[in-house]
Enzyme design. Structure first.
Site, PDB file in Angstrom:
ATOM      1  NE  ARG A 130       4.201   1.636  -1.544  1.00 46.49           N
ATOM      2  CZ  ARG A 130       5.569   1.205  -1.188  1.00 46.49           C
ATOM      3  NH1 ARG A 130       6.370   1.420  -2.253  1.00 46.49           N
ATOM      4  NH2 ARG A 130       5.690   0.332  -0.560  1.00 46.49           N
TER       5      ARG A 130
ATOM      6  CD  GLU B 240       4.068  -8.010 -15.668  1.00 59.42           C
ATOM      7  OE1 GLU B 240       4.065  -8.173 -14.075  1.00 59.42           O
ATOM      8  OE2 GLU B 240       5.255  -7.837 -15.945  1.00 59.42           O
TER       9      GLU B 240
ATOM     10  CG  ASN C  69       2.822  -1.217   3.021  1.00 54.80           C
ATOM     11  OD1 ASN C  69       2.104  -2.063   2.641  1.00 54.80           O
ATOM     12  ND2 ASN C  69       4.250  -1.114   2.680  1.00 54.80           N
ATOM     13  N   GLY C  70       1.224  -3.522   5.065  1.00 52.19           N
ATOM     14  CA  GLY C  70       1.750  -4.843   5.722  1.00 52.19           C
ATOM     15  C   GLY C  70       0.496  -5.569   6.223  1.00 52.19           C
TER      16      GLY C  70
ATOM     17  CE  LYS D  23       7.975  -6.618 -17.972  1.00 51.40           C
ATOM     18  NZ  LYS D  23       7.804  -7.443 -16.638  1.00 51.40           N
TER      19      LYS D  23
ATOM     20  CD  GLU E 211      10.569  -9.887 -17.945  1.00 47.80           C
ATOM     21  OE1 GLU E 211      10.293  -8.710 -17.660  1.00 47.80           O
ATOM     22  OE2 GLU E 211      10.181 -10.696 -16.712  1.00 47.80           O
TER      23      GLU E 211
ATOM     24  CD1 TRP F 257      -2.477  -4.655  -4.884  1.00 49.39           C
ATOM     25  CD2 TRP F 257      -2.017  -5.985  -2.970  1.00 49.39           C
ATOM     26  NE1 TRP F 257      -2.542  -6.162  -5.401  1.00 49.39           N
ATOM     27  CE2 TRP F 257      -2.349  -6.893  -4.140  1.00 49.39           C
ATOM     28  CE3 TRP F 257      -1.938  -6.718  -1.785  1.00 49.39           C
ATOM     29  CZ2 TRP F 257      -1.959  -8.342  -4.010  1.00 49.39           C
ATOM     30  CZ3 TRP F 257      -1.653  -8.037  -1.596  1.00 49.39           C
ATOM     31  CH2 TRP F 257      -1.738  -8.839  -2.961  1.00 49.39           C
TER      32      TRP F 257
ATOM     33  CG  HIS G 182      10.232 -33.967 -22.152  1.00 49.70           C
ATOM     34  ND1 HIS G 182      10.559 -35.220 -22.017  1.00 49.70           N
ATOM     35  CD2 HIS G 182      11.137 -33.451 -23.062  1.00 49.70           C
ATOM     36  CE1 HIS G 182      11.620 -35.424 -22.655  1.00 49.70           C
ATOM     37  NE2 HIS G 182      12.205 -34.303 -23.252  1.00 49.70           N
TER      38      HIS G 182
ATOM     39  CB  CYS H 284      -0.918   0.020   1.417  1.00 49.86           C
ATOM     40  SG  CYS H 284      -2.232  -1.505   1.334  1.00 49.86           S
TER      41      CYS H 284
ATOM     42  CE  LYS I   9       7.869  -0.576 -10.440  1.00 46.73           C
ATOM     43  NZ  LYS I   9       8.196  -1.105 -12.122  1.00 46.73           N
TER      44      LYS I   9
END
Length: 593
Positions: A28, A478, A97-98, A475, A471, A71, A494, A2, A588
């Site tokens: 955030r 997300e 935050n947490g 990208k 990666e 968040w 496989h 947050c 983020k």
């Protein structure tokens, strides 16, 4: 994760200052937002679920206020669960935050004592806990309130940062454990935030709050205390290096595309400013017995790419470990070990926990981090700054390529071929510029247009291109919410190839290296099952249905080849009408487990 911000000023200022700061922190978390303003004998709270709107309600002027962008972890995305949270008296409010890991036990105790809870969050517990401790005190002076916050903080478990607004004593009290808080001083007052980016334009100097400190912000400035001994301490002021231009869109429609375009300049800065520090990192690696690269998400893929670079260039075994899994593999660490932690924010909780585990076992810690003064920067024995500048988009782009560039250069220094590494980076700068031309972007847009209606796509690479495939898939998914998976090209038979149906898009990374013949063979296997093949390669091949031409840059290929994937993710999001800077459910800086 947050975003939190507050101020105490020498004169009343518009509380819209808080909203302006929260906009800078919204990356955030953007499930909800809220503001608490000390005015007319009480704390006035305005809070709403959802993103901060373009126009917000008129807010009164005040000399003390704070705010929060959330968040969600505990409790749904609702107005009532948005921060700030008030105690029963309405004279005290908190933003947080947490995660309070023992909040259920504390809440049961507080409810049994008569406290009335309004939300489903863990955060509200702290407001009532401070209230209860204060109620048992005869005095209500500023110092007593600080001690009450300290006592409440000692009762909670987890990694947390709190700001408490106590209206009767006109102060903000800040306390933390791992989760970041930075305090700034400017000409009009004192400020506190979860990220220094919120202080740009307000503060000239900053102090990064330590876990062993508690801060009281009053009209006469910052009062800093040792949390355990409760003695006064002197802040460690340093200049705030960020400027307003660092956080502007600079004419781009979104931060993501702006930051993609900034990558060539980031590489140029690394080439010009960082060879000496890369030599220091190389020396640390050469003296270690066991080196480990750790990171999460995009940083984790940079770490994986680093393990390939050190193997093929420096002939050195460097382990790559996902940071969230590192604590389950820490047992082999010794005092001769070196842990290299990779992070954009320097606040990622799993990376911090990996570093703390390493330090407990006496290992040395180096950091490749983008934020000076962050928790990781302060924990590390040696820091190599990424020099990427602020990343406002949730997706990491320029910090990723900065990490790759520094790892490649360090590997060449270990090999005694620093000049070769620098030459490769200059070639990568040129290759990035070519991949950012309007003509190349038009090619990517055409792929995005065709891809937009698909539900799945697959990405393959071998060797040094395997981390790039991972990666690239990250990208795409997300930011566009299109299901994308990256695989080693040799794993198709496989099990993976069972997922390929006619028309399914398949991206193939095919640099001109020892993997080329094998990866093209894999591409043919995908095509024979009906896959639509998009080749990212310096040279076209018959198996490619679409060719995205990239520069041939040798072992620097991951730096250039990731650009088409970054652009594709961006243009897919735009094509679908999504926000490229703030994808759903993401934030983020991942400061909670």
């Amino acid at each position: 994760m947050c975003g939190i911000f507050g101020y105490v000023t020498t004169r009343a200022v518009c509380a819209g200052t808080v909203v302006d700061a929260l906009r800078k922190l919204e990356y955030r978390g953007y499930d909800s937002w809220g503001v608490g303003i000390g005015i007319n004998g009480h704390i006035s709270v305005v809070k709403r679920a959802g993103r901060i709107p373009a126009t917000t309600p008129d807010l009164p002027a005040s000399s003390i206020a704070f705010g929060h962008t959330r968040w969600a972890t505990h409790g749904g995305v609702t107005d009532v669960n948005a921060h700030p949270h008030l105690d029963c008296t309405g004279q005290l409010a908190v933003i947080h935050n947490g995660i309070i890991e023992n909040f259920r036990k504390l809440r049961c105790e507080l409810e049994a004592d008569g406290h009335r809870f309004r939300s489903d969050t863990d955060s509200e517990v702290f407001a009532h806990l401070v209230e209860q401790i204060l109620a048992a005190s005869e005095a209500q002076d500023p110092e007593t309130v600080v001690r009450a916050v300290q006592a409440a903080f000692e009762r909670i478990e987890g990694l947390n940062a709190f700001i408490v607004l106590h209206y009767p004593t006109q102060q903000l009290i800040a306390v933390k454990s791992i989760s970041p808080l930075v305090i700034g001083i400017g000409s009009t007052g004192t400020y506190v935030a979860s990220d220094a980016v919120a202080l740009v334009g307000l503060a000239e100097q900053v102090h990064y709050l330590g876990d062993d400190e508690v801060a009281a912000i009053r009209a006469d400035g910052l009062h800093l205390y040792d949390r355990s001994r409760r003695a006064a301490r002197e802040p460690r002021w340093q200049a705030l290096a960020l400027k307003s231009a660092d956080t502007s869109l600079d004419g781009f429609p979104h931060y993501l595309i702006k930051e993609i375009h900034e990558q060539p300049r980031v590489l140029e800065r690394i080439i010009r400013e960082h060879p000496a520090q890369a030599r220091e990192l190389a020396e640390l690696i050469s003296r270690s017995y066991g080196t480990f690269l750790v990171g999460c998400g995009t940083a984790g893929y940079a770490a994986l790419a680093g393990s390939y670079l050190f193997s093929r260039i420096a002939r050195r075994h460097v382990n790559s470990v996902v940071a969230s899994e590192f604590k389950y593999q820490e047992h082999f660490l010794t005092e001769r070990s070196l842990v290299i932690a990779l992070s954009q924010s320097g606040e990622t909780v799993d990376v911090i926990e990996a570093v703390l585990a390493a330090k407990r076992r006496g290992a040395r810690v180096a950091a490749l981090v983008n934020v000076t003064g962050s928790t990781l920067d302060r924990l590390a024995d040696f820091t190599l700054p990424l020099l990427a500048g602020p990343e406002q988009s949730v997706l990491s782009t320029k910090a990723y390529t900065a990490k790759l560039a520094l790892l490649l250069l360090t590997a060449h220094i270990l090999n005694g071929s620093e000049h070769v590494g620098l030459d490769l980076l200059w070639r990568a700068v040129d290759g990035m510029v070519r991949a950012l031309t309007p003509d190349f972007q038009d090619r990517v847009k055409a792929v995005a247009d065709r891809l937009a209606d698909h539900q799945h796509c697959f990405v393959i690479g071998r060797g040094l291109s395997y981390p790039t495939a991972l990666e690239a898939a990250l990208k795409i998914k997300e930011v566009s919410y299109l299901h994308a998976e990256g695989f080693p090209g040799g794993e198709l038979k496989h099990g993976v190839i069972a997922l390929v149906e006619p028309g399914v898009p398949c991206f193939v990374f095919s640099p001109l290296d020892e993997t080329r013949a094998d990866i093209l063979s894999g591409a043919m296997e995908l095509q024979s099952r009906g896959g639509w093949i998009i080749g990212v390669s310096p040279e076209d091949e018959a198996v490619f249905d679409v060719h995205l031409p990239v520069a041939e840059v040798g072992d620097a290929s991951p730096l250039v080849n990731v650009i088409p994937a970054q652009l594709l993710g961006y243009y897919l999001a735009v094509r679908k009408g999504l926000d490229p800077d703030k994808p759903r459910n993401l934030a983020k800086s991942v400061t909670v487990k």
